[in-house]
Design a protein around this motif. Structure first.
Motif, PDB file in Angstrom:
ATOM      1  N   GLY A  47       0.847  -1.189   0.000  1.00 62.43           N
ATOM      2  CA  GLY A  47       0.000   0.000   0.000  1.00 62.43           C
ATOM      3  C   GLY A  47       0.880   1.236   0.000  1.00 62.43           C
ATOM      4  N   THR A  48       0.660   2.144  -0.959  1.00 59.69           N
ATOM      5  CA  THR A  48       1.541   3.312  -1.098  1.00 59.69           C
ATOM      6  C   THR A  48       0.836   4.571  -0.624  1.00 59.69           C
ATOM      7  OG1 THR A  48       0.811   3.663  -3.377  1.00 59.69           O
ATOM      8  CG2 THR A  48       2.746   2.276  -3.058  1.00 59.69           C
ATOM      9  N   PHE A  49       1.474   5.287   0.284  1.00 61.71           N
ATOM     10  CA  PHE A  49       0.982   6.565   0.778  1.00 61.71           C
ATOM     11  C   PHE A  49       2.113   7.584   0.673  1.00 61.71           C
ATOM     12  CE2 PHE A  49      -1.618   3.297   2.670  1.00 61.71           C
ATOM     13  CZ  PHE A  49      -2.910   3.786   2.507  1.00 61.71           C
ATOM     14  N   HIS A  50       2.728   7.651  -0.515  1.00 66.50           N
ATOM     15  CA  HIS A  50       3.795   8.610  -0.757  1.00 66.50           C
ATOM     16  C   HIS A  50       3.516   9.320  -2.075  1.00 66.50           C
ATOM     17  CE1 HIS A  50       5.225   5.619  -3.595  1.00 66.50           C
ATOM     18  NE2 HIS A  50       5.428   4.747  -2.621  1.00 66.50           N
ATOM     19  N   ALA A  51       4.349  10.282  -2.386  1.00 72.61           N
ATOM     20  CA  ALA A  51       4.086  11.157  -3.533  1.00 72.61           C
ATOM     21  C   ALA A  51       4.564  10.535  -4.836  1.00 72.61           C
ATOM     22  CB  ALA A  51       4.760  12.506  -3.308  1.00 72.61           C
ATOM     23  N   LEU A  52       3.896   9.505  -5.287  1.00 74.16           N
ATOM     24  CA  LEU A  52       4.207   8.912  -6.584  1.00 74.16           C
ATOM     25  C   LEU A  52       2.946   8.207  -7.086  1.00 74.16           C
ATOM     26  CD1 LEU A  52       6.657   8.727  -8.479  1.00 74.16           C
ATOM     27  CD2 LEU A  52       7.061   6.446  -7.573  1.00 74.16           C
ATOM     28  N   PRO A  53       2.046   8.933  -7.700  1.00 78.64           N
ATOM     29  CA  PRO A  53       0.758   8.356  -8.088  1.00 78.64           C
ATOM     30  C   PRO A  53       0.855   7.139  -8.999  1.00 78.64           C
ATOM     31  CG  PRO A  53       0.653  10.743  -8.192  1.00 78.64           C
ATOM     32  CD  PRO A  53       2.085  10.390  -7.944  1.00 78.64           C
ATOM     33  N   ILE A  54       1.872   7.055  -9.845  1.00 80.46           N
ATOM     34  CA  ILE A  54       1.905   5.919 -10.769  1.00 80.46           C
ATOM     35  C   ILE A  54       2.391   4.636 -10.108  1.00 80.46           C
ATOM     36  CG2 ILE A  54       2.299   7.431 -12.757  1.00 80.46           C
ATOM     37  CD1 ILE A  54       5.176   6.250 -12.840  1.00 80.46           C
ATOM     38  N   ALA A  55       2.919   4.720  -8.870  1.00 81.59           N
ATOM     39  CA  ALA A  55       3.345   3.508  -8.177  1.00 81.59           C
ATOM     40  C   ALA A  55       2.165   2.554  -8.050  1.00 81.59           C
ATOM     41  CB  ALA A  55       3.916   3.859  -6.803  1.00 81.59           C
ATOM     42  N   ARG A  56       2.385   1.322  -8.386  1.00 81.12           N
ATOM     43  CA  ARG A  56       1.399   0.244  -8.430  1.00 81.12           C
ATOM     44  C   ARG A  56       0.469   0.360  -9.629  1.00 81.12           C
ATOM     45  NH1 ARG A  56       4.267  -2.873  -5.620  1.00 81.12           N
ATOM     46  NH2 ARG A  56       2.528  -4.338  -5.458  1.00 81.12           N
ATOM     47  N   GLY A  57       0.452   1.487 -10.336  1.00 78.23           N
ATOM     48  CA  GLY A  57      -0.231   1.595 -11.624  1.00 78.23           C
ATOM     49  C   GLY A  57      -1.721   1.836 -11.590  1.00 78.23           C
ATOM     50  N   LYS A  58      -2.311   2.008 -10.398  1.00 82.11           N
ATOM     51  CA  LYS A  58      -3.766   2.141 -10.346  1.00 82.11           C
ATOM     52  C   LYS A  58      -4.252   3.413 -11.020  1.00 82.11           C
ATOM     53  CE  LYS A  58      -3.321   1.055  -5.968  1.00 82.11           C
ATOM     54  NZ  LYS A  58      -3.549   0.811  -4.526  1.00 82.11           N
ATOM     55  N   SER A  98      -7.621   4.458 -15.294  1.00 78.39           N
ATOM     56  CA  SER A  98      -7.928   5.732 -15.942  1.00 78.39           C
ATOM     57  C   SER A  98      -8.838   5.516 -17.153  1.00 78.39           C
ATOM     58  CB  SER A  98      -6.640   6.421 -16.382  1.00 78.39           C
ATOM     59  OG  SER A  98      -6.924   7.517 -17.238  1.00 78.39           O
ATOM     60  N   ASN A  99      -9.656   6.493 -17.421  1.00 74.27           N
ATOM     61  CA  ASN A  99     -10.480   6.468 -18.631  1.00 74.27           C
ATOM     62  C   ASN A  99      -9.729   6.996 -19.848  1.00 74.27           C
ATOM     63  OD1 ASN A  99     -12.850   5.487 -17.341  1.00 74.27           O
ATOM     64  ND2 ASN A  99     -13.233   7.543 -16.518  1.00 74.27           N
ATOM     65  N   ASP A 139      -3.810   3.388 -22.257  1.00 69.73           N
ATOM     66  CA  ASP A 139      -2.907   2.936 -23.325  1.00 69.73           C
ATOM     67  C   ASP A 139      -1.444   3.011 -22.893  1.00 69.73           C
ATOM     68  OD1 ASP A 139      -3.174   5.717 -23.264  1.00 69.73           O
ATOM     69  OD2 ASP A 139      -2.622   5.924 -25.378  1.00 69.73           O
ATOM     70  N   MET A 140      -1.124   3.938 -21.992  1.00 73.49           N
ATOM     71  CA  MET A 140       0.237   4.013 -21.461  1.00 73.49           C
ATOM     72  C   MET A 140       0.568   2.724 -20.708  1.00 73.49           C
ATOM     73  SD  MET A 140       1.717   6.755 -18.694  1.00 73.49           S
ATOM     74  CE  MET A 140       3.323   6.595 -17.955  1.00 73.49           C
ATOM     75  N   GLY A 141      -0.370   2.272 -19.876  1.00 69.97           N
ATOM     76  CA  GLY A 141      -0.147   1.034 -19.147  1.00 69.97           C
ATOM     77  C   GLY A 141      -0.048  -0.163 -20.064  1.00 69.97           C
ATOM     78  N   GLU A 142      -0.873  -0.186 -21.105  1.00 71.13           N
ATOM     79  CA  GLU A 142      -0.829  -1.294 -22.065  1.00 71.13           C
ATOM     80  C   GLU A 142       0.491  -1.313 -22.813  1.00 71.13           C
ATOM     81  OE1 GLU A 142      -4.226  -0.326 -24.347  1.00 71.13           O
ATOM     82  OE2 GLU A 142      -5.666  -1.021 -22.832  1.00 71.13           O
TER      83      GLU A 142
END
Length: 919
Positions: free
Chosen positions: A307-318, A323-324, A328-331
């Motif tokens: 579980g990430t509670f630090h300043a890196l939103p892309i961590a874990r990729g959720k 995202s709507n 495509d970036m994740g793909e």
């Protein structure tokens, strides 16, 4: 090597190859073609030629585990019996397996035609590794003083030691002499470990001339004397430092293990009493190189439910996969990239700024691999690595000797630390609009000038590029020896951004910073060197700067005075399998304790607190690859580069318009004592190239090909665009009439074919255009060629710093306080602007006041600063600028013109008393 193969002269062109493995594969492909012909004709093909090729291969195959004695005997038997279909089938399978490396994981490649099993290796993954890929394969060399009839039993003994839980699988190659062991290390890139026994002879009757010439390049005369086991270990370790070497002895193992001779050995065993311990030690040695502490831990981290509670939103990729709009970036990148991201330094990820765990471990492994005492990962390129070293070593006022056409990071590094750059010009190559490298003589001249003026103590560091962008490689050992003879504590910064791969070449390694450190650490304490120094001292006496003969005399330093202080920066991403901006600083500094604190401060200053974790991991993996297969990959890349040179320069059509510059064309004769002119000259052998590596002041890295395009009527920028837009070939560096073709471990012979076809197609197009256009087209083409090839502007040397930025304007030395000029220009009120073609420029060049540059001006090409802050602009610089037809000139705004420091500002600065406050 047994006497039965003496009559064959193996692989006649062997000495033309830079990778023995490539010569071997080429011979197998030749044999396959002959076998196909024999089958098609029912034996009417060239049987004699097939027999000759197979005879030539025999002594080389004895140095490899695959195809092995049984399969090779099968091939010989099928040829002897005239079983053409079986012969063709076997040779095709073997050559295909060698070409694709499939024998490393495909059991069927090892099988005889009429047998399903024949002591085949077990490539299945370990029992506990369900679902994982096959086990990595390698080979072990056993040097044994036993009859050849017992070699099979020895191999079988090790085969029986295999266990389901082993992570790797290996086959044993047995040889019975010193010479054959060295040849095996040269030819067999699969070797990862060597077991050396007692009592083996130096040779087993090997008198094959071509192999003896190869041995002469690698076996020094002193190795033929003394204990054969320890001497062999030393030779093999210098030839291939990555190999794990084990001694087995029937003598007192404790005394052997405690001797200096065992320094190159991983472990000593008493005879054959512990075969399982040998087996486990071999696997442990491979695991030591295979492990990637940081990458392994990052994979483990990515697999955890964090579980990430630090300043890196892309961590874990959720934020990406849910995202709507950016799914495509994740793909495109895949899930692991995001799962392996974090801004935390806890949970085992370690901190690049203060590593104590797996990053530190990975850096230690990298230092070992590259030959240094310690290393530091840098995640924003060698530009930053260079600045770190400058800031760690130098304080304001120190003098840094520097080649003027080095990478811009060194110039900015001098600005940052406040050092005074003492610019020295490399030798020019006018016809290609580029500089070569910085010779030893002008370095000595600069140092002796400082010594004569009593300011040698201020000279802190020498910065040299090795190799240059265009492939000029210094004689590093000689350069350091001669410099240390004048200043024994000089710090060396070798910028090897383009040359990191050279560590893994037995030929080029001697020309690297850390290769030279290793050589000097052996040389300086030796009795032979002390004798050499005593002779030099008796002839020359003290180093007297008034003695002009010293400039042309080989200098030798006092071994008791020398402090060996060497820093090497490598762009790992430029020649190894690391992500972009992955770089490293490798250190071998005798005075490290004194500089450790400042180095860490400089590292903190330049390193992001949010380094890219994937770059760190790629540095770790790149090290693993080069330790385990760098010898093979670099050898193949070197061979490929030589073949490309040959194909282009000998092609009847392509060579009309394009040409790969040779060593003779890139390096003036006075720097090539060996007389080496080309890598592929008729009658020339690899021994000639090795001689040049040992003797010449400069050597040309064969993997950096200056492809001349002026005779085709193209300037470098234009030709670069044609290759990219019309042929999907990417080139980076260009000059007025050339482009640089860089060959690395990523390139293949298919890439070579792609380039050759493109050049052939372009050449045919030029032929058609000239033929269709008639005399006018021919004349226009000839005029364009003259403009590109003959009417080439002179390269301007560095002039001097303005007196306002010099401690002593009357000094013959030309260093200056560039930092002061750099910051003066920050206030635009201190500057004036003159258009390049303004008549006032010419008037001031003649009558004054002097034109003084306010900033760095760097045209691409040639890519080095022709002006630096505080430099007086000369007529040669203006002439060069006016002839330039390149679009990219950093620091020059054509609309505003030259940015200069105003004469009244310079006068005020000269009288401000700044000279007394600079430190």
């Amino acid at each position: 090597m047994n006497a039965s193969s003496k009559s064959a002269e193996p692989i006649q062109t062997l000495l033309q190859y830079y990778a023995g493995s490539e010569a071997r594969v080429d011979e197998w492909r030749t044999l396959t073609r002959l076998a196909r012909s024999l089958e098609a004709s029912g034996g009417g093909g060239d049987l004699v030629e097939a027999q000759r090729v197979l005879r030539e291969l025999q002594p080389i195959e004895e140095l490899h585990a695959y195809p092995g004695p049984a399969l090779l005997a099968h091939v010989n038997d099928r040829l002897h019996r005239g079983e053409w279909a079986a012969f063709q089938r076997l040779t095709n399978r073997i050559s295909g397996a060698l070409l694709t490396n499939s024998y490393r994981e495909d059991v069927s490649a090892w099988a005889l035609d009429d047998e399903a099993e024949s002591a085949l290796p077990d490539f299945a993954p370990p029992a506990q590794g369900h679902g994982q890929s096959r086990r990595p394969y390698f080979e072990v060399l056993h040097v044994a003083a036993i009859d050849k009839s017992q070699w099979g039993r020895l191999r079988a003994t090790f085969n029986r030691l295999r266990r389901a839980e082993d992570e790797f699988v290996y086959e044993v190659v047995v040889v019975g002499s010193f010479e054959d062991a060295v040849l095996a290390a040269i030819f067999n890139h699969n070797l990862q470990a060597v077991l050396i026994g007692d009592g083996f002879p130096f040779t087993l009757g090997n008198d094959i001339p071509v192999l003896q010439k190869l041995l002469a390049n690698h076996v020094p005369a002193e190795a033929r004397q003394g204990d054969s086991g320890s001497a062999l270990a030393t030779v093999l370790k210098r030839l291939r430092p990555e190999l794990d070497i084990f001694l087995t002895t029937d003598r007192d193992p404790a005394s052997v293990a405690g001797s200096d001779a065992a320094a190159a050995v991983r472990r000593v065993f008493y005879g054959p009493e512990e075969p399982m311990e040998m087996h486990l030690s071999i696997l442990d040695g491979i695991q030591d190189r295979y492990r990637t502490p940081y990458f392994d831990n990052l994979k483990h981290y990515a697999a955890r439910p964090v579980g990430t509670f630090h300043a890196l939103p892309i961590a874990r990729g959720k934020s990406v996969f849910k995202s709507n709009w950016i799914r495509d970036m994740g793909e495109f990148y895949g899930t692991n990239l995001f799962l392996a991201e974090s801004s935390a330094t806890t949970g085992g990820l370690d901190s690049l700024l203060d590593p104590t765990g797996n990053i530190k471990d990975a850096q230690d492994l990298a230092a070992r691999a590259l030959g240094g005492d310690r290393s530091f990962f840098v995640t924003n390129g060698t530009s930053t690595a260079n600045k770190i070293v400058h800031q760690a070593i130098c304080v304001p006022g120190d003098i840094v000797l520097i080649d003027r056409d080095c990478h811009k990071s060194h110039h900015y590094g001098a600005v940052m630390c406040g050092a005074q750059p003492l610019y020295i010009d490399a030798f020019p190559i006018k016809k290609y609009s580029m500089y070569g490298s910085l010779g030893i003589r002008p370095i000595k001249e600069a140092l002796l000038t400082l010594k004569a003026e009593g300011r040698l103590d201020k000279a802190k560091m020498l910065v040299l590029t090795n190799c240059t962008f265009d492939g000029h490689v210094a004689n590093v050992e000689r350069t350091m020896l001669e410099v240390l003879a004048i200043k024994p504590d000089m710090v060396f910064l070798w910028d090897e951004a383009w040359f990191g791969f050279a560590r893994f070449s037995p030929f080029l390694r001697r020309r690297t910073a850390m290769g030279a450190v290793s050589a000097l650490r052996r040389l300086l304490p030796s009795a032979a060197y002390r004798e050499q120094y005593a002779k030099f001292k008796a002839e020359v006496g003290e180093i007297d700067p008034a003695n002009k003969k010293l400039l042309d005399t080989r200098l030798w330093p006092d071994p008791d005075a020398v402090k060996l202080r060497v820093y090497e920066t490598d762009s790992v991403h430029k020649s190894m399998s690391a992500l972009r901006q992955g770089s490293i600083v490798v250190v071998a500094d005798q005075e490290w304790k004194k500089v450790e604190g400042p180095f860490k401060e400089a590292f903190y200053a330049h390193t992001s607190t949010s380094p890219n974790l994937q770059i760190i991991a790629s540095l770790d993996v790149a090290r693993r690859q080069m330790e385990l297969e760098g010898y093979e990959l670099v050898g193949k890349a070197t061979q490929l580069s030589v073949e490309i040179r040959r194909e282009i320069n000998r092609h009847p059509l392509i060579s009309k318009y394009f040409h790969c510059a040779t060593p003779a064309e890139m390096i003036p004769a006075e720097y090539r004592a060996s007389g080496l002119e080309d890598f592929v000259a008729p009658g020339q052998s690899l021994a000639d190239v090795v001689h040049a590596l040992d003797t010449d002041e400069f050597f040309l890295d064969p993997s950096r090909i200056t492809l001349l395009c002026g005779n085709a009527g193209f300037d470098g920028t234009q030709f670069k665009s044609i290759l990219a837009n019309e042929h999907d070939i990417q080139i980076n560096k260009t000059s007025r009439n050339s482009v640089l073709v860089q060959i690395n471990i990523n390139n293949t012979r298919s890439d070579m074919a792609h380039l050759i076809k493109a050049l052939a197609d372009i050449s045919r197009g030029i032929d058609r255009r000239l033929a269709d256009g008639g005399e006018s087209a021919v004349k226009a083409h000839e005029a364009r060629v003259r403009d590109l090839v003959e009417d080439v502007p002179d390269l301007p040397n560095f002039s001097h710093f303005h007196a306002a930025f010099r401690d002593n304007p009357k000094s013959k030395s030309c260093e200056g306080h560039m930092r002061e000029a750099y910051y003066l220009a920050f206030d635009d009120a201190n500057c004036e602007y003159l258009a390049l073609n303004d008549p006032k420029v010419d008037e001031r060049l003649k009558k004054g006041p002097e034109l003084v540059s306010a900033k760095f001006v760097i045209p691409y090409p040639p890519g080095f600063p022709i002006m630096v802050p505080g430099q007086v602009i000369s007529q040669e610089i203006i002439t060069f600028m006016r002839k330039l037809d390149v679009k990219e000139i950093h620091g020059f705004n054509a609309a505003r013109g030259l940015q200069l420091l105003r004469p009244d500002v310079l006068e005020a600065h000269s009288g401000s008393g700044s000279k007394g406050k600079r430190r």
